[in-house]
Design a protein around this motif. Structure first.
Motif, short mmCIF file in Angstrom:
data_model
loop_
_atom_site.label_atom_id
_atom_site.label_comp_id
_atom_site.label_asym_id
_atom_site.label_seq_id
_atom_site.Cartn_x
_atom_site.Cartn_y
_atom_site.Cartn_z
N ALA A 1 -9.86 8.59 -10.39
CA ALA A 1 -9.96 7.46 -11.36
C ALA A 1 -8.78 6.43 -10.48
O ALA A 1 -8.03 6.52 -9.10
N THR A 2 -9.44 5.63 -10.46
CA THR A 2 -8.23 4.17 -9.83
C THR A 2 -7.29 3.64 -10.36
O THR A 2 -6.75 3.60 -9.94
N SER A 3 -6.88 4.70 -11.57
CA SER A 3 -5.61 4.47 -11.98
C SER A 3 -4.72 5.39 -11.39
O SER A 3 -3.06 5.10 -10.63
N VAL A 4 -5.64 6.54 -11.40
CA VAL A 4 -4.58 7.90 -10.23
C VAL A 4 -4.45 7.01 -8.94
O VAL A 4 -2.99 7.13 -8.57
N LEU A 5 -5.57 6.77 -8.69
CA LEU A 5 -4.90 5.50 -7.05
C LEU A 5 -4.00 4.82 -6.77
O LEU A 5 -2.76 4.35 -6.12
N ALA A 6 -4.05 3.79 -7.73
CA ALA A 6 -2.97 3.37 -7.77
C ALA A 6 -1.64 3.46 -8.21
O ALA A 6 -0.44 2.99 -7.06
N LYS A 7 -1.54 4.12 -8.99
CA LYS A 7 0.28 5.41 -9.17
C LYS A 7 0.21 5.51 -7.22
O LYS A 7 1.40 5.85 -7.43
N ARG A 8 -0.63 5.82 -7.33
CA ARG A 8 -0.52 7.14 -5.35
C ARG A 8 -0.59 5.67 -4.45
O ARG A 8 1.18 5.52 -3.62
N TYR A 9 -0.28 4.37 -4.53
CA TYR A 9 -0.05 3.68 -3.67
C TYR A 9 1.35 2.71 -4.46
O TYR A 9 2.50 2.71 -3.51
N SER A 10 1.52 2.91 -5.78
CA SER A 10 2.79 2.39 -5.86
C SER A 10 3.59 3.67 -5.71
O SER A 10 5.06 3.07 -5.36
N PHE A 11 4.13 4.90 -6.32
CA PHE A 11 4.63 5.50 -4.99
C PHE A 11 5.21 5.58 -4.08
O PHE A 11 6.20 5.66 -3.03
N LEU A 12 3.43 5.70 -3.64
CA LEU A 12 4.07 5.11 -1.62
C LEU A 12 5.14 4.11 -1.81
O LEU A 12 6.15 4.02 -0.59
N SER A 13 5.11 2.51 -2.31
CA SER A 13 6.15 1.91 -2.02
C SER A 13 7.55 2.68 -2.02
O SER A 13 8.47 1.93 -1.80
N VAL A 14 7.25 2.77 -3.52
CA VAL A 14 8.69 3.79 -3.91
C VAL A 14 8.80 4.74 -3.02
O VAL A 14 10.23 4.28 -2.03
N THR A 15 8.67 5.09 -1.86
CA THR A 15 8.76 6.00 -0.95
C THR A 15 9.30 4.93 0.54
O THR A 15 10.37 5.75 0.67
N LEU A 16 8.49 4.22 0.33
CA LEU A 16 8.82 3.41 1.70
C LEU A 16 9.57 2.50 2.04
O LEU A 16 10.74 2.13 2.74
N ILE A 17 10.65 2.25 0.64
CA ILE A 17 11.86 1.37 0.12
C ILE A 17 12.60 2.24 0.49
O ILE A 17 13.16 1.76 1.27
#
Length: 1443
Positions: free
Chosen positions: A1047-1063
């Motif tokens: 689902a797109t909501s799950v994919l959006a969460k994945r990219y959000s978590f990615l941004s948190v990890t990169l920060i």
């Protein structure tokens, strides 16, 4: 810096300024624009032949328009502070340089006359704009700045003051200007007088101008004295007080200036008193007179309540008059006073008489006091009296003042009258009479003294920091003080004997014998008696009359009277309030002087700029170490200091002698106050409570007994409501709360009294108790160290551990306490535990028990207790900083030493191992999450509104403290929560997993691998020297491919978590594996930029921003061979990874053009089967890719990461400009958002040159909306880069905008004119002048050509462009009238007969010109010739049908 708007834009800062909640406590809550630091920096950067002044002038040219009254807004406060600190620091620097030059002969950086004049000339622009501001603070600051600068450069400032005052007199459309103009003259009065005298000695004609200004201001200011216009009236009185404070004497010599001679001043005084009497006759009291004890003879008008200008002005004026002029004034005053009774101006008339008496006591007494006394005595003759006060006055005229018999008779009549108001007036008379007889105060302070005046006219002012001969000479004339004579003391003692001792005997007789049969008669007799006692105590406070025995007798008898009143007349609030005042006067001696000092401390007359001469005076010139004031102000300050010392003389005796204690009489009176503070009448409680608080502050040794008595009232279930309310009021005082930190008995009684007071059913009681507890929390500052040592209870002192155990028991919900008291108990327990941190011996034991208590409260059914438990555990459990292995710590927990007290970890583990504890806790915490229906939106899907970081921190610290038992319990409990479909349970599971990951400990991680998928949070290890233990596993987890069907909501969460990890990855310390991880992630992001979901595209844009900036920072800061940094960091690319920036920027311009063309084709195409679904797939993918790029730009600018991505941002400027107005609303909205952020970004070199080329290339874009957006950006771009743009770059920008004046689209032409009008105000003087001259010449040529032949060959755009250029010149000076403006306005008006759109442009421009010059048109129109005025008038006249 000041967030002022540019054109019609919004001046508010668009970037997020949120900081963590705990960080806010490090800064002031009132932090705003750092105006003070900016002003200070500017002042101390000024130096001879420096560039700072040029930059400062540019800044002022930008800001001056926002000081105008019509341009006020939220920025006015910061601009007012900026102006105030500019002038104050300029004054401070000049003072330092003048006195520093005496010691150091190095003056190369000192400001000379040329630099001072240049600075003042620039600041005058702000003063000119802000002097009539509608903001009172700004208007006052302008007046103060005018006063200070008038001593620095009088040749510039004083003509400015004169011109503006004359302008205010002639302005009819803005009458409020007169008030501000009068204030400016008042503040600059001394500078005007000094300059006129200096210039008159050199035969300069300017001296006559200044003298005329003084005469005009004094004459015309009288017109502002109006009872219906308080601001003007007060400003007028301030002006009169200021000018006469400067004069040595008035009307005593014919050698003085004409306006100060007797004849001129005689006429002025007649007019002044006529105006003053008219004001007094029309005054109305602003506060009604009450019937209670608080009734006052003060009228409450603005002359008395709003400011002290009125009385001070009268004292200065009448004190400076010569004897003939004073006699003339006295006769007029006496005639008015004796012929008028003005109930609405009682105090004003009294102060007028008082000022007369202070000037010439003998004459004023004869003309004013004696007639008033005779009138009073005659009015009382034949009227009924109470008979409570009366005596035969013996003939002691030889030993008393002439008027004392009449005064005593009048006083007797006042106190015998059957009217409470008249009795109150007698109270004031007796108090004033005693005070004037026995007090120590200055006399004749406003009258001239014998020091040599300046030029026989101006009185020299003095400085308390005198160091030079001239000022020391003035200090050789000390003030004259009133010292009580023997006759005065005898008279005062006689008054005390009758009105104090006799009244005390009457009071005792009334209370013991009940001489009155009627209740009403007894009440009236008691009122008058107590009033006499109170007046005598207040009037003789701090004096040498009377003796100690008299006060002791008074204390004894008043105590008896208080007991009688509490028993027999407990419902009479007036009598009880009088008793409180009498007791207060007896026990709180010195408080009257303190109140007088406090009330005068904020008085204007000591700190007003109208009576302050700055330290640096370049008019004479004569400089001082500090501010100079008139002699009367220095005397007033000395008297004020004496009053303060008198109030403090016997206040802090207990600090020097701990054995000192109050007498038994004082203790009795304290108990009386304590009983009165618990009275059922709120008024009585309030009076008694304030008096008792002051008494306890004087005698801290009595506080403990009071606390015990008051807290007993809280615990007493049968206590009345008023008793509880009074107890809470006293206990909440600062004096009592401060005492609790040092007295363990009081503290224990206080805490248990509050916690055991839940039985009170009254809502008022519960509210008072709650407010008391909240105030204690706010002001809690720890407890006595002796209390820690007293762990076990003694005979008279409670033990600390026993107190904690009692409070601990109250904190459980099983004791059936109300939830509010349960919360109070838990809060107190937390406060006491935190106060023990410095005591290691007892802290560990209390900490363990308290932490276990709050851990059990996590599963409480009371929501507030759960939230407090969360906060408490986060505060108490700080984790273990050196713990690297859970198994190592587990061994110490499983095998504790024998005989040792259980540690915190062991107690917590015992609780956690209980069956079902963790499941119940998680379930309880899930109830805290409130999931709204809107949480399914795109923003809520990221979990920001439901994830509680505080909850995660609990689990993190529990794991660090207790080890694997917590992990095991969580694993078992999380199985149900992870599979649950309830959002609240999912959130709790996420928080628990986040706590595990953040705990940064090693252990059996394999067992938790299956849990790492659904939650993705990373943590930083405690010391910050290595990467978190679980980071690599999280990176591997996030790198796993996602199924296409997700689902797109799950994919959006994945990219959000990615941004948190990169920060959380530190870019300078990235490992090679992390660098490869960035490359891998960035490739995925670039491939998915055209994702069909909007929320996924937003998440991709944010993540791309973080990944790209990390890679840049790694290359720059992670290697030592990076080039020098200038402004923002320099841009370089990683070897082998340079394609990502090219993929973003290359083709972006073509892509935006393609999108515009495809949208245009779609709008023009007909609906057929091939195009009915909108754009084709390629064009749709391009649009989505551009949206992702905009998200990337927005995230870069908002986060501050644009500093390392400037080259990419510059490459994307054209798409941002060109796609703001399209049919695709989502795309246009993103472009506008990026545009608003881009306008605030400063572009440093070497990217500035590239940016200018990219921006200006858009001027040739075929789409006119892009050209219009370019103009909007250039307006703000030029402002923000003014100080770093070179002259050639400014010229290039100017020429680009000027070319757009003849654009084919009329909207672009008009927009370009508006931009040029704003840029002409401060960008570059030479460019503005050259443009103005060229535009005038071009318009004149076109007009001449059009006159010769109708077909001149000029296109409409060319003519319109010339007219718009003229319009820009005219509108660039909205409020001024420079010499070139009349000809430009006239030439512009001559184009009125051209066709539209030229005609409409001319009409609007001339109308705007008239609107902005309307206030001063009566003066500014003189700059026009009659022919020019006729042309301008024809422009606004309506067309005739018969023309």
């Amino acid at each position: 810096m000041f967030e002022v708007p540019i054109s019609n834009g919004n001046g508010s800062y668009p970037f997020p300024l949120e900081v963590p909640r705990n960080t806010r406590f490090l800064f002031s809550s009132k932090t705003r624009t750092p105006s003070k630091a900016i002003a200070k920096s500017i002042i101390y950067l000024l130096k001879p032949k420096g560039l700072a002044l040029d930059h400062f002038e540019k800044l002022i040219n930008f800001l001056e328009q926002f000081y105008h009254p019509s341009n006020g807004g939220r920025w006015t406060y910061s601009l007012e502070r900026f102006l105030r600190y500019l002038v104050l620091y300029f004054e401070r620097r000049l003072q330092h340089e003048q006195f520093g030059a005496m010691d150091k002969k190095d003056g190369q950086f000192c400001l000379g006359k040329e630099e001072r004049a240049a600075f003042v000339k620039v600041v005058l622009k702000l003063l000119d704009r802000g002097q009539y501001s509608k903001d009172d603070s700004l208007a006052e600051t302008v007046s103060i700045a005018t006063s200070i600068l008038s001593y620095v450069e009088p040749s510039l400032v004083l003509p400015f003051v004169a011109t503006n005052f004359q302008l205010a007199l002639e302005t009819t459309t803005a009458t409020h200007q007169l008030k501000n103009a009068v204030t400016s003259v008042a503040f600059s009065g001394r500078a005007l007088l000094l300059s006129s005298l200096c210039l008159s000695q050199s035969d300069d004609s300017t001296a006559d101008t200044f003298n005329d200004l003084i005469v005009t201001s004094l004459s015309n200011a009288l017109l502002g004295m109006d009872a219906n216009d308080p601001p003007k009236t007060i400003a007028t009185m301030q002006l009169i007080g200021s000018l006469f404070s400067n004069l040595a004497t008035v009307g005593s010599s014919d050698g003085m200036p004409v306006f100060l001679q007797t004849t001129s001043l005689s006429n002025w005084l007649d007019e002044f008193f006529c105006r003053l009497f008219s004001v007094l006759q029309n005054l109305e009291s602003s506060s009604p007179i009450n019937e209670g004890y608080q009734s006052s003879i003060m009228s409450g008008t603005f002359l008395v309540d709003d400011s002290p200008y009125y009385f001070c002005m009268l004292e200065i004026l009448l004190g400076k008059l010569s004897k003939p002029l004073f006699d003339q004034s006295l006769k007029k005053i006496a005639k008015f006073v004796n012929a008028n009774i003005l109930p609405g101006a009682t105090s004003e008339l009294g102060l007028l008489c008082c000022a007369c008496i202070h000037s010439y006591p003998e004459e004023a007494s004869l003309y004013l006091v004696k007639p008033i006394l005779m009138t009073i005595i005659s009015s009382f003759e034949g009227t009924p009296t109470t008979g409570y006060v009366g005596r035969e006055v013996p003939n002691k005229a030889a030993t008393k003042a002439t008027l004392s018999p009449a005064l005593e008779t009048a006083l007797d009549f006042y106190l015998r009258a059957p009217s409470w108001k008249v009795n109150g007036a007698g109270d004031h008379l007796l108090r004033s009479l005693l005070g004037n007889l026995v007090s120590y105060y200055p006399i004749d302070q406003y009258k001239p003294f014998s020091c040599q005046p300046i030029a026989n006219v101006i009185e020299p002012w003095g400085c308390s920091k005198a160091h030079q001969d001239r000022e020391v000479e003035m200090l050789n004339f000390p003030p004259k003080w009133h010292e009580p004579s023997q006759d005065e003391l005898s008279f005062a003692n006689e008054l005390l004997e009758f009105h104090f001792q006799s009244a005390l005997e009457d009071l005792l007789t009334i209370c013991q014998t009940k001489i009155h049969g009627e209740t009403g008669d007894e009440k009236e007799h008691l009122k008058v008696t107590l009033l006499r006692i109170h007046s005598a105590l207040q009037g003789s406070a701090g004096s040498t009359v009377g003796d100690a025995e008299m006060r002791e007798k008074a204390a004894e008898l008043v105590h008896v009277a208080c007991r009688y009143l509490l028993k027999e007349r407990t419902d009479d609030s007036i009598l009880l309030a009088l008793v409180v005042r009498v007791i207060d006067a007896l026990v709180n001696y010195g408080s009257l002087e303190y109140e007088e000092w406090a009330s005068h401390l904020q008085a204007w007359k000591l700190e007003s700029a109208s009576i302050i001469e700055p330290p640096c005076n370049f008019i004479i010139p004569f400089h001082a170490q500090g501010k100079k004031r008139p002699r009367w102000a220095l005397v007033d300050k000395a008297h004020l200091h004496n009053t303060w010392r008198c109030s403090q003389s016997s206040y802090h005796k207990y600090r020097t002698n701990v054995d000192i204690s109050p007498s038994s009489l004082m203790v009795d009176l304290m108990n009386d106050l304590l009983d009165l503070s618990l009275h059922n009448y709120e008024t009585v409680r309030s009076y008694a409570g304030r008096s008792l608080t002051k008494f306890l502050k004087r005698w801290p040794s009595l506080i403990s007994n009071c606390v015990l008595a008051l807290t007993a009232n809280l615990r007493n279930s049968k206590a009345h409501e008023h008793t509880v309310l009074g107890s809470c009021s006293i206990l909440s005082s600062q004096t009592v709360l401060r005492h609790l930190t040092a007295d363990s008995v009081s503290l224990s009684s206080f805490l248990m009294g509050i916690l055991e007071s839940s039985h009170h059913e009254s809502l008022k009681c519960q509210k008072a108790i709650t407010e008391l507890f909240v105030k204690y929390n706010i002001h809690f500052s720890g407890i006595s160290r002796n209390f820690y040592k007293n762990t076990e209870p003694e005979a008279d002192k409670p033990g600390f551990l026993s107190l904690v155990s009692q409070i601990n028991a109250l904190g459980y919900e099983t004791n059936s306490l109300h939830w509010r008291y349960n919360l109070m108990a838990n809060r107190v327990l937390l406060l006491l535990t935190l106060a023990l941190r410095s005591e290691s011996d007892i802290y560990s034991q209390i900490l363990a028990e308290t932490a276990g208590h709050f851990l059990r409260n996590l599963k409480s059914q009371l929501p507030h207790s759960r939230m407090l438990a969360i906060s408490a555990l986060n505060t108490l459990l700080q984790g273990s900083p050196d713990k690297a292995s859970v198994q190592d710590s587990q061994q110490s927990l499983d095998c504790p030493e024998e005989g040792s007290t259980l540690s915190t970890g062991e107690i917590l583990n015992n609780i956690i191992r209980e069956d079902g504890f963790m499941s119940e806790t998680l379930n309880s915490l899930s109830h805290v999450h409130i999931i709204s229906d809107n949480d399914s939106s795109s923003k809520a899907s990221y979990g920001a509104s439901s994830f509680q970081s505080g909850f995660a921190r609990i689990f993190k610290r529990l794991i660090q403290q207790c080890g694997m038992p917590v992990v095991s319990s969580l694993q078992n409990a999380l199985e149900d929560f992870l599979s649950s479909k309830e959002r609240s349970r999912q959130c709790v599971a996420a928080e628990a997993m986040a706590g595990m990951l953040h705990s940064d400990v090693t252990g059996n991680l394999e067992s938790g691998n299956n849990c790492l998928h659904p939650i993705c949070c990373t943590g930083k290890e405690r010391s910050g020297t290595r990467a978190p233990v679980l980071r690599q596993k999280l990176l591997d987890c996030l790198s796993m491919p996602v199924p296409q069907s997700v689902a797109t909501s799950v994919l959006a969460k994945r990219y959000s978590f990615l941004s948190v990890t990169l920060i959380e990855i530190s870019a300078p310390k990235m490992s090679p594996a992390e660098e490869q991880y960035h490359v891998k992630i960035l490739n995925q992001l670039l491939e998915n930029m055209s994702h069909p979901s909007a929320q996924v595209r937003e998440a991709i844009g944010v993540t791309m921003c973080i990944a790209c900036s990390n890679m840049r920072l790694c290359e720059l800061l992670g290697h030592k061979n990076s080039p020098d940094v200038c402004g923002d960091v320099r841009m370089t690319e990683q070897t082998g990874n340079e394609n990502w920036s090219k993929q973003l920027t290359d083709g972006a311009t073509e892509l935006s053009v393609s999108i515009q063309n495809s949208i245009s084709k779609q709008l023009e195409a007909t609906l057929d089967s091939a195009t009915e679904n909108g754009l084709d797939k390629k064009e749709e993918a391009d649009t989505k890719r551009m949206e992702t790029i905009f998200h990337f730009v927005i995230a870069s600018l908002k986060s501050g990461r644009s500093s390392v991505l400037l080259d990419v941002i510059i490459g994307l400027i054209y798409p941002v400009l060109s796609l703001q107005e399209t049919s695709n609303k989502d795309l246009s909205l993103l472009a506008k958002s990026a545009f608003e952020l881009l306008k605030w970004r400063i572009l440093w070199r070497p990217y500035l040159e590239t940016a200018i080329m990219t921006i200006l290339s858009s001027a040739n874009d075929p789409n006119w909306r892009t050209r219009s957006a370019l103009l909007s950006y250039l307006r703000t771009f030029t402002y923000r880069h003014t100080f770093i743009l070179s002259a050639s770059e400014k010229t290039q920008i100017w020429q680009t905008i000027e070319k757009l004046l003849v654009d084919s689209q009329v909207e672009v032409r008009e927009h370009a004119a508006g931009v040029l009008a704003s840029l002409m105000k401060g960008i570059d003087k030479d460019l503005s002048k050259d443009f103005r001259d060229r535009s005038y010449a071009q318009a004149q040529r076109i007009l001449d050509t059009r006159r010769r032949t109708a077909k001149s060959g000029h296109s409409v755009a060319t003519i319109h462009g010339a007219v718009l250029a003229l319009t820009a010149s005219v509108l660039s000076v909205p409020y001024d009238m420079p010499s070139w403006l009349p000809s430009h306005v006239t030439l512009l008006a001559r184009f009125i007969r051209e066709p539209s759109p030229i005609k409409s442009t001319v009409t609007k421009a001339v109308a705007e010109f008239k609107r902005t010059h309307a206030d001063t048109w009566s003066i500014q129109k003189e700059a026009f010739t009659e022919d020019e005025l006729e042309v301008v008038r024809d422009t606004s006249s309506s067309s005739s049908y018969f023309a």
